[in-house]
Design an enzyme around this catalytic site. Structure first.
Site, PDB file in Angstrom:
ATOM      1  N   SER A   1      40.291  33.595  34.845  1.00  0.00           N
ATOM      2  CA  SER A   1      39.535  34.562  34.068  1.00  0.00           C
ATOM      3  C   SER A   1      38.842  33.831  32.912  1.00  0.00           C
ATOM      4  CB  SER A   1      40.468  35.676  33.579  1.00  0.00           C
ATOM      5  OG  SER A   1      39.739  36.791  33.153  1.00  0.00           O
TER       6      SER A   1
ATOM      7  N   TYR B   1      44.165  28.822  28.615  1.00  0.00           N
ATOM      8  CA  TYR B   1      43.446  30.110  28.549  1.00  0.00           C
ATOM      9  C   TYR B   1      42.504  30.124  27.345  1.00  0.00           C
ATOM     10  CZ  TYR B   1      42.463  35.068  28.900  1.00  0.00           C
ATOM     11  OH  TYR B   1      41.815  36.285  29.033  1.00  0.00           O
TER      12      TYR B   1
ATOM     13  N   ASP C   1      37.374  41.860  43.035  1.00  0.00           N
ATOM     14  CA  ASP C   1      37.564  41.679  41.599  1.00  0.00           C
ATOM     15  C   ASP C   1      36.467  42.428  40.853  1.00  0.00           C
ATOM     16  OD1 ASP C   1      38.013  40.880  39.008  1.00  0.00           O
ATOM     17  OD2 ASP C   1      38.251  38.752  39.484  1.00  0.00           O
TER      18      ASP C   1
ATOM     19  N   HIS D   1      41.473  40.933  40.672  1.00  0.00           N
ATOM     20  CA  HIS D   1      41.609  39.965  39.579  1.00  0.00           C
ATOM     21  C   HIS D   1      42.988  39.322  39.554  1.00  0.00           C
ATOM     22  CE1 HIS D   1      39.760  38.198  36.100  1.00  0.00           C
ATOM     23  NE2 HIS D   1      40.746  38.542  35.298  1.00  0.00           N
TER      24      HIS D   1
END
Length: 717
Positions: free
Chosen positions: A560, A480, A644, A679
């Site tokens: 993301s 991430y 999303d 999302h």
């Protein structure tokens, strides 16, 4: 502070000689994607944007493109011989009872439960702990296809009224429904057009919530940048809801939230323009016409009120303390010059909560939980003995409670709920899931590797015991690296299937995250963002150097901001991995801030409009803009959802179009677009299972497996 009753269960993320007919892109026949002559001038540099038309999520052309792409993608996936086997195993392992921790509200104990394969968790309640439970809310009945989910549940002080939020199709836009908790009947009109909001009750009279005015144009992609805090008084229409904060130009912020103290004395208001840092205000609700009092008038720190003890405020802040500290101050003079340390900063990042009149300080020690209990005078009561090495969370309860419930998990231990006696500090198992997975067969190992600039970065590697380090193990590298988010050990039912197939699952704690506090976060933002990609690349190189895997058996995955991570890594080092799996990624770094609340991400990214230097830096790594002709990129499956409205699907659409146009060689470039999905939050179980079957199937297929690894005696070529 009063807590919204959020569902614990909601969280947020395998070939010898494959038929070349199925794998050759020329035989895939990608849909033709038209190009337009759109050009934007940034500081004298003209940047072409040939697929900007895909940003219009309401156009028939975009809808037709989505349909055509899905036909190609699912046609490809259907040729994977073991796709069905993966789906069946995922379904089998998913089918176990999952129970959340109970919470007392009024006369009832409320808890969430999923029988196994239900699309959404159900909220149950019972009066006594030994009484038979009844269904309180069943989100599976909110819609026929299971795509409407419960997104929040909060009770009035006496527990006689409840307000719950729903999300339709995965959208961040919510509706709030108010019911009589005893009869479960709706008592007034639904509150609509709510976004990025909690539900915080003031006694039994009403509650605070936040939202934006409905934007002009598409509600799924149009920009939203003025958040307002409202108060809804029961028995009145939404049109009469009073704006408490955010209605003026002076009070204009992208994110505004409000929370009432547990004793109903104070309303605390946070106001932010970015995902990091914010102002802090308060109101004394005992006053007839309460004034807005400033606690913090700048956005340089992350500061929140943890609780109050009468007029003494207990605040957690990273002001002058990158790893966080807890301070106290008198509510009459709450500004920072009057703060006094209650629990000083340590070398480990602090995330505190309160329960039973105590503070529970949850520290991260190299991404591993350590929990200490303090009284309200800052005296250490004890260190909580945890069940093992992993992640513990949920140390929260009302002041009068004598026990609390917390969860413990790691990469091989399914989430287990424990009951803690607050005074004695002793724990006992409350619920241990009966999952068809044997943790004893697997192990996790934490290693440290050096990044490009010499920074030491931790990574936890999980695999089946007895793993042979021969460089041929299918490996999923997940990352991430942003927004102060910490990746701590957590069990995943889907990843259990990956591990069963002999897969390696590796998670590095990249800079940009919060594992080592604000300094670690700031080392991976704006003009230092490349550090994050370098950390991820170094993690991949470590796994290869140590023979856990090789480039032919390595997949990278992230969602993301993690989707951006995958996009940037595969464009910078396409030869390093065999498979790339960017999910709901931020792929157009020059325009991300023009959609929905994207401008709020500027603390981490900066924008192309800030300066020529910032534009050039973003342009140099923006995934959409760094795909090049004549390069063989890894086998790629981009995943996104058509609803999303956090990271709009146009990011993924444009990246897919560019990749299909420029891909060289035999690796597929696909995009899998889930319809009526956003999302990630609230996605139905059946949809999740199918998506993971496709992700794991695509990955293994492109690593060269004809059958699942655990069905072969000699499966590596």
């Amino acid at each position: 502070m009063k807590k919204t009753f959020s569902r614990i269960f909601a969280l947020a993320i395998l070939a010898s000689c494959i038929d070349s007919q199925a794998q050759t892109p020329t035989n895939l026949k990608y849909p033709e994607t038209k190009k337009v002559d759109t050009v934007t001038n940034y500081f004298g540099t003209e940047v072409k944007d040939p697929y900007r038309w895909l940003e219009d999520d309401r156009s028939e052309e975009t809808e037709a493109w989505v349909k055509a792409q899905n036909e190609v993608t699912f046609g490809y996936l259907e040729k994977i011989p073991f796709r069905k086997d993966l789906e069946e195993r995922l379904t089998e392992i998913w089918n176990y009872e999952k129970i959340g921790a109970p919470r007392k509200e009024g006369d009832y104990f409320y808890f969430s439960k999923n029988d196994g394969l239900q699309n959404q968790y159900v909220v149950y309640r019972k009066k006594g702990k030994n009484d038979e439970a009844e269904v309180f809310l069943d989100p599976n009945k909110f819609s026929e296809d299971g795509t409407t989910s419960l997104a929040g549940l909060s009770f009035s002080d006496d527990g006689k009224k409840a307000a719950y939020a729903i999300s339709e199709g995965g959208s961040d836009w919510r509706k709030i429904i108010v019911i009589d908790a005893e009869t479960k009947e709706i008592v007034e009109d639904t509150i609509k057009d709510v976004k990025f909001s909690g539900i915080s009750w003031k006694e039994n009279d009403g509650f605070y919530y936040s939202s934006y005015e409905k934007p002009e144009g598409s509600e799924l992609s149009a920009k939203t940048d003025q958040h307002r805090l409202y108060y809804h008084k029961l028995g009145t229409p939404q049109s009469e809801d009073k704006v408490i904060f955010g209605d003026s130009e002076e009070q204009k912020h992208r994110y505004v939230g409000g929370g009432v103290s547990e004793d109903n004395r104070y309303l605390f208001i946070s106001a932010r323009n970015s995902t990091s840092g914010g102002k802090l205000f308060m109101m004394d609700l005992q006053q007839e016409d309460p004034e807005l009092v400033t606690i913090l008038d700048h956005e340089d720190t992350d500061t929140n009120v943890l609780d109050n003890d009468g007029e003494k405020l207990i605040i957690v802040t990273n002001m002058d303390a990158p790893n966080n500290r807890i301070v106290t101050v008198d509510a009459a003079n709450p500004s920072p010059e009057n703060w006094e340390d209650l629990i000083p900063e340590t070398q480990f990042v602090l995330s505190p909560s309160t329960a039973g009149g105590y503070i529970f300080a949850n520290y991260m020690v190299d991404a591993i939980s350590q929990v200490k209990q303090y009284d309200y005078n800052g005296n250490l009561v004890r260190e909580i003995e945890l069940p093992g090495i992993g992640s513990a969370g949920g140390f929260s309860a009302k002041k009068e409670e004598k026990e609390l419930y917390y969860s413990f998990t790691n990469y091989v231990t399914p989430g287990t709920i424990y009951k803690l006696d607050i005074e004695e500090g002793t724990s006992e198992v409350y619920n241990k899931p009966a999952i068809k997975f044997n943790p004893i067969d697997f192990e996790s190992k934490q290693v440290f590797f050096n990044s490009k600039d010499g920074t030491k970065v931790p990574m936890i590697i999980t695999y089946k015991k007895g793993l042979e380090l021969d460089g041929k193990n299918p490996t999923m590298l997940y990352g991430y690296g942003g927004f102060n988010v910490s990746l701590t050990p957590s069990f995943s039912t889907a990843n259990a299937v990956w591990l069963e197939q002999g897969g390696v699952y590796a998670v590095p704690n990249l800079r940009g995250g919060g594992e080592y506090g604000k300094e670690w976060h700031n080392a991976g933002i704006k003009l230092k963002k490349q550090n994050v990609f370098d950390d991820f690349i170094a993690a991949a190189e470590y796994l290869i150097e140590e023979n856990y895997t090789s480039s032919d058996y390595l997949a990278i995955r992230g969602g993301s901001n993690g989707g951006l991570l995958v996009g940037a890594t595969m464009t910078q080092r396409p030869e390093l991995m065999k498979v790339a799996l960017p999910a709901v990624g931020v792929m157009d770094m020059l325009r991300y801030h023009t959609f929905t609340a994207g401008a709020g991400w500027a603390y981490d990214y900066g924008t192309a409009e800030d300066s020529e230097e910032m534009f050039k830096y973003l342009y140099a790594y923006s995934p959409v803009h760094n795909l090049k002709e004549g390069v063989e990129y890894p086998a790629t499956m981009i995943t996104t959802g058509d609803h999303d409205d956090r990271v709009v699907p146009a990011h993924s659409f444009k990246f897919a179009a560019e990749l299909q146009d420029k891909q060289t060689g035999s690796n597929p470039a696909l995009i899998r677009i889930e319809t009526k999905a956003g999302h990630g939050a609230g996605k139905p179980t059946k949809m999740i299972i199918k998506e993971y079957a496709d992700i794991f199937g695509f990955t293994l297929y492109n690593m060269g497996f004809e059958t699942l690894p655990n069905k072969l005696d000699n499966n590596k070529s």
